[in-house]
Write a protein that holds these residues in place. Sequence first.
Motif, PDB file in Angstrom:
ATOM      1  N   HIS A 104      -4.021   1.167   4.102  1.00 47.59           N
ATOM      2  CA  HIS A 104      -4.746   0.219   4.945  1.00 47.59           C
ATOM      3  C   HIS A 104      -3.798  -0.484   5.918  1.00 47.59           C
ATOM      4  N   PRO A 105      -4.274  -0.816   7.139  1.00 49.48           N
ATOM      5  CA  PRO A 105      -3.416  -1.504   8.107  1.00 49.48           C
ATOM      6  C   PRO A 105      -2.796  -2.796   7.587  1.00 49.48           C
ATOM      7  N   ASN A 106      -3.467  -3.498   6.666  1.00 48.88           N
ATOM      8  CA  ASN A 106      -2.883  -4.726   6.114  1.00 48.88           C
ATOM      9  C   ASN A 106      -1.561  -4.456   5.412  1.00 48.88           C
ATOM     10  N   ALA A 107      -1.436  -3.251   4.826  1.00 46.49           N
ATOM     11  CA  ALA A 107      -0.193  -2.885   4.144  1.00 46.49           C
ATOM     12  C   ALA A 107       0.724  -2.049   5.025  1.00 46.49           C
ATOM     13  N   ALA A 108       0.135  -1.291   5.940  1.00 41.97           N
ATOM     14  CA  ALA A 108       0.907  -0.310   6.708  1.00 41.97           C
ATOM     15  C   ALA A 108       1.962  -0.951   7.608  1.00 41.97           C
ATOM     16  N   GLN A 109       1.797  -2.222   7.957  1.00 40.27           N
ATOM     17  CA  GLN A 109       2.786  -2.853   8.833  1.00 40.27           C
ATOM     18  C   GLN A 109       4.132  -3.009   8.149  1.00 40.27           C
ATOM     19  N   THR A 110       4.154  -3.095   6.820  1.00 43.02           N
ATOM     20  CA  THR A 110       5.407  -3.313   6.096  1.00 43.02           C
ATOM     21  C   THR A 110       5.697  -2.229   5.063  1.00 43.02           C
ATOM     22  N   ALA A 111       4.799  -1.243   4.909  1.00 43.83           N
ATOM     23  CA  ALA A 111       4.963  -0.247   3.861  1.00 43.83           C
ATOM     24  C   ALA A 111       4.784   1.162   4.404  1.00 43.83           C
ATOM     25  N   GLN A 112       5.629   2.082   3.961  1.00 37.52           N
ATOM     26  CA  GLN A 112       5.469   3.492   4.282  1.00 37.52           C
ATOM     27  C   GLN A 112       4.442   4.137   3.363  1.00 37.52           C
ATOM     28  N   GLY A 160       5.573   2.274 -16.633  1.00 37.38           N
ATOM     29  CA  GLY A 160       6.513   3.387 -16.607  1.00 37.38           C
ATOM     30  C   GLY A 160       6.029   4.576 -15.793  1.00 37.38           C
ATOM     31  N   THR A 161       4.858   4.468 -15.184  1.00 39.55           N
ATOM     32  CA  THR A 161       4.278   5.581 -14.429  1.00 39.55           C
ATOM     33  C   THR A 161       4.826   5.613 -13.006  1.00 39.55           C
ATOM     34  N   LYS A 162       5.359   6.775 -12.620  1.00 43.21           N
ATOM     35  CA  LYS A 162       5.817   6.962 -11.244  1.00 43.21           C
ATOM     36  C   LYS A 162       4.694   7.639 -10.463  1.00 43.21           C
ATOM     37  N   VAL A 163       4.278   6.999  -9.384  1.00 42.73           N
ATOM     38  CA  VAL A 163       3.149   7.487  -8.603  1.00 42.73           C
ATOM     39  C   VAL A 163       3.645   8.077  -7.294  1.00 42.73           C
ATOM     40  N   GLU A 164       3.197   9.286  -6.988  1.00 41.15           N
ATOM     41  CA  GLU A 164       3.455   9.905  -5.694  1.00 41.15           C
ATOM     42  C   GLU A 164       2.212   9.697  -4.829  1.00 41.15           C
ATOM     43  N   PHE A 165       2.302   8.750  -3.899  1.00 42.82           N
ATOM     44  CA  PHE A 165       1.181   8.452  -3.015  1.00 42.82           C
ATOM     45  C   PHE A 165       1.203   9.389  -1.819  1.00 42.82           C
ATOM     46  N   LYS A 166       0.017   9.877  -1.468  1.00 42.25           N
ATOM     47  CA  LYS A 166      -0.161  10.710  -0.280  1.00 42.25           C
ATOM     48  C   LYS A 166      -1.221  10.051   0.586  1.00 42.25           C
ATOM     49  N   HIS A 167      -0.835   9.657   1.795  1.00 40.86           N
ATOM     50  CA  HIS A 167      -1.738   8.896   2.657  1.00 40.86           C
ATOM     51  C   HIS A 167      -2.131   9.707   3.881  1.00 40.86           C
ATOM     52  N   PRO A 168      -3.433   9.835   4.149  1.00 40.66           N
ATOM     53  CA  PRO A 168      -3.862  10.476   5.395  1.00 40.66           C
ATOM     54  C   PRO A 168      -3.503   9.598   6.582  1.00 40.66           C
ATOM     55  N   SER A 169      -3.319  10.212   7.730  1.00 41.05           N
ATOM     56  CA  SER A 169      -2.981   9.455   8.936  1.00 41.05           C
ATOM     57  C   SER A 169      -4.244   9.085   9.694  1.00 41.05           C
ATOM     58  N   GLY A 170      -4.133   8.092  10.560  1.00 47.73           N
ATOM     59  CA  GLY A 170      -5.266   7.685  11.376  1.00 47.73           C
ATOM     60  C   GLY A 170      -6.215   6.777  10.625  1.00 47.73           C
ATOM     61  N   GLU A 171      -7.458   6.719  11.095  1.00 51.73           N
ATOM     62  CA  GLU A 171      -8.458   5.875  10.469  1.00 51.73           C
ATOM     63  C   GLU A 171      -9.835   6.451  10.754  1.00 51.73           C
ATOM     64  N   GLY A 172     -10.841   5.921  10.059  1.00 49.75           N
ATOM     65  CA  GLY A 172     -12.230   6.304  10.323  1.00 49.75           C
ATOM     66  C   GLY A 172     -12.484   7.787  10.170  1.00 49.75           C
ATOM     67  N   THR A 173     -12.950   8.421  11.262  1.00 50.93           N
ATOM     68  CA  THR A 173     -13.300   9.839  11.218  1.00 50.93           C
ATOM     69  C   THR A 173     -12.083  10.715  10.938  1.00 50.93           C
ATOM     70  N   ASP A 174     -10.886  10.268  11.336  1.00 51.00           N
ATOM     71  CA  ASP A 174      -9.669  11.040  11.042  1.00 51.00           C
ATOM     72  C   ASP A 174      -9.488  11.193   9.536  1.00 51.00           C
ATOM     73  N   ILE A 175      -9.688  10.101   8.807  1.00 45.39           N
ATOM     74  CA  ILE A 175      -9.521  10.134   7.358  1.00 45.39           C
ATOM     75  C   ILE A 175     -10.618  10.985   6.720  1.00 45.39           C
ATOM     76  N   THR A 176     -11.844  10.870   7.238  1.00 44.17           N
ATOM     77  CA  THR A 176     -12.942  11.682   6.707  1.00 44.17           C
ATOM     78  C   THR A 176     -12.643  13.163   6.874  1.00 44.17           C
ATOM     79  N   GLU A 177     -12.134  13.553   8.040  1.00 45.09           N
ATOM     80  CA  GLU A 177     -11.802  14.969   8.284  1.00 45.09           C
ATOM     81  C   GLU A 177     -10.711  15.443   7.336  1.00 45.09           C
ATOM     82  N   GLN A 178      -9.686  14.612   7.119  1.00 43.95           N
ATOM     83  CA  GLN A 178      -8.599  15.002   6.223  1.00 43.95           C
ATOM     84  C   GLN A 178      -9.066  15.054   4.772  1.00 43.95           C
ATOM     85  N   PHE A 179      -9.979  14.174   4.415  1.00 51.42           N
ATOM     86  CA  PHE A 179     -10.579  14.214   3.077  1.00 51.42           C
ATOM     87  C   PHE A 179     -11.321  15.533   2.878  1.00 51.42           C
ATOM     88  N   ASN A 180     -12.132  15.919   3.848  1.00 45.70           N
ATOM     89  CA  ASN A 180     -12.886  17.166   3.734  1.00 45.70           C
ATOM     90  C   ASN A 180     -11.958  18.380   3.677  1.00 45.70           C
TER      91      ASN A 180
END
Length: 544
Positions: free
Chosen positions: A62-70, A86-106
Amino acid sequence: MKREMKTLSAFAILLVFLLLVVGCSGNEASNAKENGDGEKAEMKNPDEVNYPEVLTYWGELHPNAAQTAQTLNDVRAYQAVEEKTGTKVEFKHPSGEGTDITEQFNLLLASGKLPDVIEYNWRTVPKGPDNAIKDGTIIRLNELIENYAPNLNKYLNDNPEVKKMVTTDDGNIYSFPFLRGDEKLMVFMGMIIRQDWLDSLGLESPTTIAEWEEVLRAFKTKDPNGNGKQDEVPLLVQPNDFKNIGPFVGAYGIHAQFYNDNGTVKYGSIQPQFKEFLTTMNRWYEDGLLDADFAAMDGKLLDAKVTNDQLGSLFGYTGGSIGRYTGLMEDHPTFKLTATSHPALEEGGISATAQKAFPYEGYHSVAITGKAENPEAIAKWLDFAYSEEGHMIFNFGIEGESYEMVDGFPTYTEEITKNPDGLPMANALGKYIRANYGGPLIQDVRYLEQYLPLPEQKEALDIWGKTAENKINLPPTTLNADESDEFNSIMSDLNTYYDETVIRFIMGEEPLDNFDEFVATLEGMGINRAIELQQAALDRYLAR
């Protein structure tokens, strides 16, 4: 006699055996999970399940976090959770917003290469969440929550209306939800007006359509910004807000889209009242009361109209509009924004609709995919956010850094309220928490009480909340697979025609005499069948 005794003994043994079998079967059922193919699989003893060592997690940054977080790994809340679990999480974030995220989700779903969990609005996924469970994309969570997520399980059992919302028509719970934990968290958008302009012209805040028109004409002609020019823009509401929330539309007793009329689904834009609304908006547009740029507005242009001291009223947010623009205009000697209710037609009336969220709507919720190898451990990890400790971390961050306990109240520090790097509060919070934009958690009202420091923001919740006390907004229903395909097929072309034509009506490019033709076209495109599909979904929801 001996034969009778033997027979009775045999019968007693058989009876005991049957009781044991039934008992064992009951235990097996309570300790079983359902696979995507509907078969039961043995579940592990909860005492033997640990947090996962690693976890792959796909979801928007989310943009609220994206300004300070990769990635979300840079957010202090998740760093604290890693320390706790103790859980190590590998986060994968789609780029863009709105329809861009929907397309990457699909595309992600189509690839079949799924991570362990996906954060998305699964309530609106094509074909619906029940079908996503059936085809193995995600898994049913009921038994996992009962056995390995005691904190979420308790909350849902203590709040049956919320449990109804997170459960499908087929009885499946499909995601770890983002939940709004208080009524005050459910209202955050509405009409906003320049109180200093009202004061300078000796006007009261408008409550009816007629009063709004009077105020807007005064804003247009009486130079409330005092620069000697007629450069004021009285009102800005964008087309999607007219369509989805209904400021001004609700005055006519309808919602522009699908709405619930005492259990009957209707589509507001084919009702005669919608023509009355369009007639008013067309008059306001022609007279220069509605912004000439309303149909092509973007954030930068909106900011410019506000900061250039031109805009008299808008549809916006408590934080992103009242709070943000008050800060941007702090050097303006009189600038003041206040909330005003969505208008009614008659004095003392109430708008039929306004923005009011439900405790659960599907956004920012997490499903476990069919590719996850350790769903029990993942469920336990996700449940940490609903625990008392996790609740504090995701809503307030790290004690001693982002908040301190003051008289039992988790109080944000100046790291949040007066960030030393000059970050706006939304982004300062984004470094530490998720409560200000959503996630698999229960949002805490104490976060909001500090996020909205201005009295005008707190008043907005009361003003908009009263307007939003209506019964016509549809609850979070779900369409099944066949309905979803048919509904989306109808609405895809229909929405394109609808959006273009409504703008043309308002701008006068399409004569309002053609309204009946507009309705007939919508009917020819299948709107009545779409209403039937929404009715079936509402009937099932009410019967859950």
